[in-house]
Design a protein around this motif. Structure first.
Motif, PDB file in Angstrom:
ATOM      1  N   UNK A 143       0.818  -1.213   0.000  1.00 40.85           N
ATOM      2  CA  UNK A 143       0.000   0.000   0.000  1.00 40.85           C
ATOM      3  C   UNK A 143       0.857   1.272   0.000  1.00 40.85           C
ATOM      4  N   UNK A 144       2.172   1.130   0.131  1.00 40.72           N
ATOM      5  CA  UNK A 144       3.050   2.298   0.146  1.00 40.72           C
ATOM      6  C   UNK A 144       2.887   3.088  -1.153  1.00 40.72           C
ATOM      7  N   UNK A 145       2.758   4.395  -1.008  1.00 41.84           N
ATOM      8  CA  UNK A 145       2.584   5.344  -2.115  1.00 41.84           C
ATOM      9  C   UNK A 145       1.282   5.169  -2.893  1.00 41.84           C
ATOM     10  N   UNK A 197      -6.693  -2.918   4.032  1.00 36.30           N
ATOM     11  CA  UNK A 197      -6.290  -4.331   4.016  1.00 36.30           C
ATOM     12  C   UNK A 197      -5.903  -4.885   5.385  1.00 36.30           C
ATOM     13  N   UNK A 198      -6.642  -4.482   6.427  1.00 35.60           N
ATOM     14  CA  UNK A 198      -6.379  -5.001   7.768  1.00 35.60           C
ATOM     15  C   UNK A 198      -7.570  -5.749   8.369  1.00 35.60           C
ATOM     16  N   UNK A 199      -8.657  -5.900   7.619  1.00 34.54           N
ATOM     17  CA  UNK A 199      -9.824  -6.584   8.169  1.00 34.54           C
ATOM     18  C   UNK A 199      -9.581  -8.090   8.234  1.00 34.54           C
ATOM     19  N   UNK A 200      -9.797  -8.645   9.400  1.00 32.48           N
ATOM     20  CA  UNK A 200      -9.768 -10.100   9.590  1.00 32.48           C
ATOM     21  C   UNK A 200     -11.208 -10.550   9.336  1.00 32.48           C
ATOM     22  N   UNK A 201     -11.478 -10.962   8.120  1.00 30.75           N
ATOM     23  CA  UNK A 201     -12.858 -11.231   7.673  1.00 30.75           C
ATOM     24  C   UNK A 201     -13.610 -12.177   8.603  1.00 30.75           C
ATOM     25  N   UNK A 202     -12.993 -13.316   8.956  1.00 35.04           N
ATOM     26  CA  UNK A 202     -13.714 -14.315   9.751  1.00 35.04           C
ATOM     27  C   UNK A 202     -14.034 -13.838  11.165  1.00 35.04           C
ATOM     28  N   UNK A 203     -13.295 -12.846  11.656  1.00 35.30           N
ATOM     29  CA  UNK A 203     -13.530 -12.324  12.999  1.00 35.30           C
ATOM     30  C   UNK A 203     -14.309 -11.011  12.984  1.00 35.30           C
ATOM     31  N   UNK A 204     -14.312 -10.322  11.838  1.00 33.79           N
ATOM     32  CA  UNK A 204     -14.967  -9.018  11.768  1.00 33.79           C
ATOM     33  C   UNK A 204     -14.221  -7.945  12.543  1.00 33.79           C
ATOM     34  N   UNK A 205     -12.936  -8.166  12.771  1.00 28.50           N
ATOM     35  CA  UNK A 205     -12.094  -7.243  13.534  1.00 28.50           C
ATOM     36  C   UNK A 205     -10.917  -6.793  12.678  1.00 28.50           C
ATOM     37  N   UNK A 206     -10.309  -5.690  13.071  1.00 25.16           N
ATOM     38  CA  UNK A 206      -9.131  -5.187  12.360  1.00 25.16           C
ATOM     39  C   UNK A 206      -7.855  -5.655  13.043  1.00 25.16           C
ATOM     40  N   UNK A 243     -19.080  -1.709   9.288  1.00 28.39           N
ATOM     41  CA  UNK A 243     -19.218  -2.468   8.036  1.00 28.39           C
ATOM     42  C   UNK A 243     -17.879  -3.038   7.569  1.00 28.39           C
ATOM     43  N   UNK A 244     -16.783  -2.587   8.167  1.00 28.39           N
ATOM     44  CA  UNK A 244     -15.453  -3.045   7.784  1.00 28.39           C
ATOM     45  C   UNK A 244     -14.921  -2.405   6.510  1.00 28.39           C
ATOM     46  N   UNK A 245     -15.619  -1.412   5.988  1.00 30.60           N
ATOM     47  CA  UNK A 245     -15.216  -0.780   4.724  1.00 30.60           C
ATOM     48  C   UNK A 245     -13.824  -0.162   4.816  1.00 30.60           C
ATOM     49  N   UNK A 246     -13.592   0.631   5.848  1.00 28.57           N
ATOM     50  CA  UNK A 246     -12.291   1.302   5.976  1.00 28.57           C
ATOM     51  C   UNK A 246     -11.199   0.267   6.261  1.00 28.57           C
ATOM     52  N   UNK A 247     -11.498  -0.692   7.102  1.00 28.45           N
ATOM     53  CA  UNK A 247     -10.531  -1.755   7.402  1.00 28.45           C
ATOM     54  C   UNK A 247     -10.179  -2.543   6.146  1.00 28.45           C
ATOM     55  N   UNK A 248     -11.157  -2.808   5.297  1.00 34.65           N
ATOM     56  CA  UNK A 248     -10.881  -3.487   4.011  1.00 34.65           C
ATOM     57  C   UNK A 248     -10.039  -2.589   3.110  1.00 34.65           C
ATOM     58  N   UNK A 249     -10.388  -1.297   3.060  1.00 35.21           N
ATOM     59  CA  UNK A 249      -9.628  -0.362   2.225  1.00 35.21           C
ATOM     60  C   UNK A 249      -8.142  -0.375   2.567  1.00 35.21           C
TER      61      UNK A 249
END
Length: 187
Positions: free
Chosen positions: A3-5, A109-118, A101-107
């Motif tokens: 995600x750098x730059x 790339x830190x969302x742990x999908x199965x846990x719903x946590x960042x 909703x996890x939108x920002x966490x997905x953006x």
């Protein structure tokens, strides 16, 4: 892919700051340095120690023109409740963003999908909206606000001084390097 730059992705979210609910979006970041400080959840164990450390150093971040946005998948309502009931979290003056909703966490790339946590992710965004620093820690490993401050000062220096770079452990006011053919093999 790193995600750098890369440019941060558009978002709008509800947040809690200074006793009020506010809206935050990617457009609020334009023209200033920002930190996105993701953490797993409110009312947990390592998280309040990190958030308190940021709160204790928030004035230093502000002095160098940096705004802090802590983010978890909790709601802005949960952030307020935690702020009102925890001595450590009650010190926070920066923005606490809700990302249910996890939108920002997905953006980022830190969302742990199965846990719903960042994951514990730290991202430094420059005034043009580009990510300059990425740090991801395991859930049990807390971060250090003073080290984050040092890294941001280095990123700001490099941005303001094209052609110069900051070596390991660089601190404000110390010597930098100017990469050149003459420097190859001399360090």
């Amino acid at each position: 892919m790193s995600l750098i730059n890369t440019q941060i992705k558009p978002f709008t979210a509800d947040a809690f700051k200074s006793g009020a609910f506010i809206k935050v979006s990617d457009t609020d970041l334009k023209g200033k340095w920002s930190v996105f400080f993701f953490y797993p959840a409110d009312f947990t164990f390592v998280c309040p120690t990190e958030l308190e450390d940021l709160a204790d150093n928030y004035a230093e971040f502000k002095k160098i023109g940096v705004e802090i946005y802590s983010v978890s998948t909790d709601t802005h309502f949960a952030h307020k409740a935690w702020h009102d009931t925890s001595d450590a979290v009650g010190k926070i003056g920066y923005t606490m963003v809700g990302d249910p909703t996890g939108t920002i966490s997905r953006n980022f790339e830190v969302l742990i999908e199965e846990a719903g946590l960042a994951d514990r992710g730290t991202f430094v965004v420059d005034p043009d909206g580009k990510i300059q620093i990425v740090e991801i820690n395991a859930g049990g490993v807390g971060r250090d606000a003073s080290e984050l401050l040092r890294k941001i000062k280095a990123a700001q220096y490099v941005a303001a001084h094209p052609g110069e770079v900051c070596p390991a452990k660089w601190k404000e006011g110390e010597k930098t390097l100017a990469p050149s053919l003459d420097l190859v093999g001399k360090i």
